[in-house]
Motif scaffolding. Structure first.
Motif, short mmCIF file in Angstrom:
data_model
loop_
_atom_site.label_atom_id
_atom_site.label_comp_id
_atom_site.label_asym_id
_atom_site.label_seq_id
_atom_site.Cartn_x
_atom_site.Cartn_y
_atom_site.Cartn_z
N GLU A 181 -26.01 22.56 82.13
CA GLU A 181 -25.07 23.60 81.66
C GLU A 181 -24.54 23.27 80.27
O GLU A 181 -24.36 24.16 79.44
N LEU A 182 -24.29 21.99 80.04
CA LEU A 182 -23.81 21.58 78.72
C LEU A 182 -24.87 21.84 77.65
O LEU A 182 -24.56 22.30 76.54
N THR A 229 -17.30 28.65 80.31
CA THR A 229 -17.65 27.29 80.73
C THR A 229 -17.56 27.11 82.26
O THR A 229 -17.61 25.99 82.75
N TYR A 277 -20.52 25.28 83.95
CA TYR A 277 -20.45 23.85 83.60
C TYR A 277 -19.38 23.17 84.46
O TYR A 277 -19.60 22.11 85.04
N ARG A 309 -24.63 19.50 85.58
CA ARG A 309 -23.58 19.59 84.55
C ARG A 309 -24.19 19.43 83.15
O ARG A 309 -23.87 20.16 82.22
#
Ligand code: DXP
Ligand SMILES: NCC(=O)COP(=O)(O)O
Length: 240
Positions: free
Chosen positions: A169-170, A154, A157, A166
């Motif tokens: 990335e999520l 992660t 993120y 963000r």
């Protein structure tokens, strides 16, 4: 809600700053469990910059939840894991020059080697998790080597500079979860998660365990370990 594996590496980082005996990560693990940790994670790095072999051996005897040993896929580490028998092993990439783990393991690029290590550990009843980026080829390679778990990295993120990236990335993490579920892989995640960014990751489909260290130890220095762990469990539920 996923479970919480508390990574205690950075208690050992403080100890190793003076090469003394305090603070002891074993005591930290006990307090983390009293605070509600569902598991304890320790990364035995090849350069031994924080966790030492002595710590992992004592953790094996003292941890009452489960012990996740993070390690590189080297012969030395495999021998230690086979001897200590953690509840699961997470294979991670390592570079001595790095300040912290910089990316996921390239499973697709070293299928034979990773497959051999997974086989050796799983034949000894030690389930293996592969710390990988949420990329289709890496998830497929993790399926091919028959790892039980993946741990989605992660870091990107966590380091995203604005809300748009963000969210991108999520979305990649969410797509990775979908693919992993289809492939029959169990899913953990971690690296760079904090009290402020953890909730969306805790909500991802199929997420079983989050391994979180630096932010919890940072808070524990100020408010104590049990409280820092309790507050992380609240943050994972969306209450900061
Ligand atoms: C693999 C991972 O994301 C963490 O275990 C992290 O490596 C913690 O250890 P370091 O802070 O030494 O990188
Ligand atoms: N595998 C991730 C981990 O154990 C903790 O990483 P961090 O929270 O210290 O960045």
């Amino acid at each position: 809600m996923p479970t919480l594996g508390v990574n205690i590496d950075h208690i050992a980082t403080i100890r190793q700053a003076r090469r003394t005996v305090e603070p002891d990560p074993i005591a930290g693990a006990v307090l983390a469990e009293l605070g509600g940790a569902d598991g304890i994670t320790a990364h035995l790095r090849e350069d031994r910059r924080h966790i030492q072999e002595r710590d992992v051996r004592l953790l094996r005897q003292t941890v009452r939840t489960h012990l996740n040993l993070e390690m590189a896929a080297t012969d030395e580490m495999v021998a230690i894991a086979l001897d200590i028998k953690p509840d699961y092993v997470t294979l991670v990439p390592e570079r001595r020059e790095e300040v912290t783990t910089e990316g996921g393991l390239d499973v697709a690029g070293q299928i034979d080697r990773i497959g051999e290590v997974v086989d050796k550990l799983q034949a000894a009843d030690i389930p293996v998790s592969l710390f990988i980026d949420a990329e289709s080829a890496q998830i497929e390679a993790s399926r091919m080597v028959q790892a039980k778990f993946i741990e989605l990295h992660t870091g990107r993120y966590a380091e995203a500079k604005n809300e748009t990236s963000r969210q991108q990335e999520l979305d990649l993490l969410a797509a990775g979860c979908k693919q992993a579920i289809k492939a029959g892989l169990r899913i953990n995640a971690g690296h760079g998660l904090t009290y402020w960014n953890v909730f969306p990751v805790a909500c991802l489909p199929g997420m079983e365990e989050l391994n979180i260290g630096h932010t919890i130890i940072s808070r524990a220095v100020l408010v104590g370990m049990e409280r820092a762990v309790q507050e992380m469990k609240l943050a994972m539920r969306g209450n900061q």
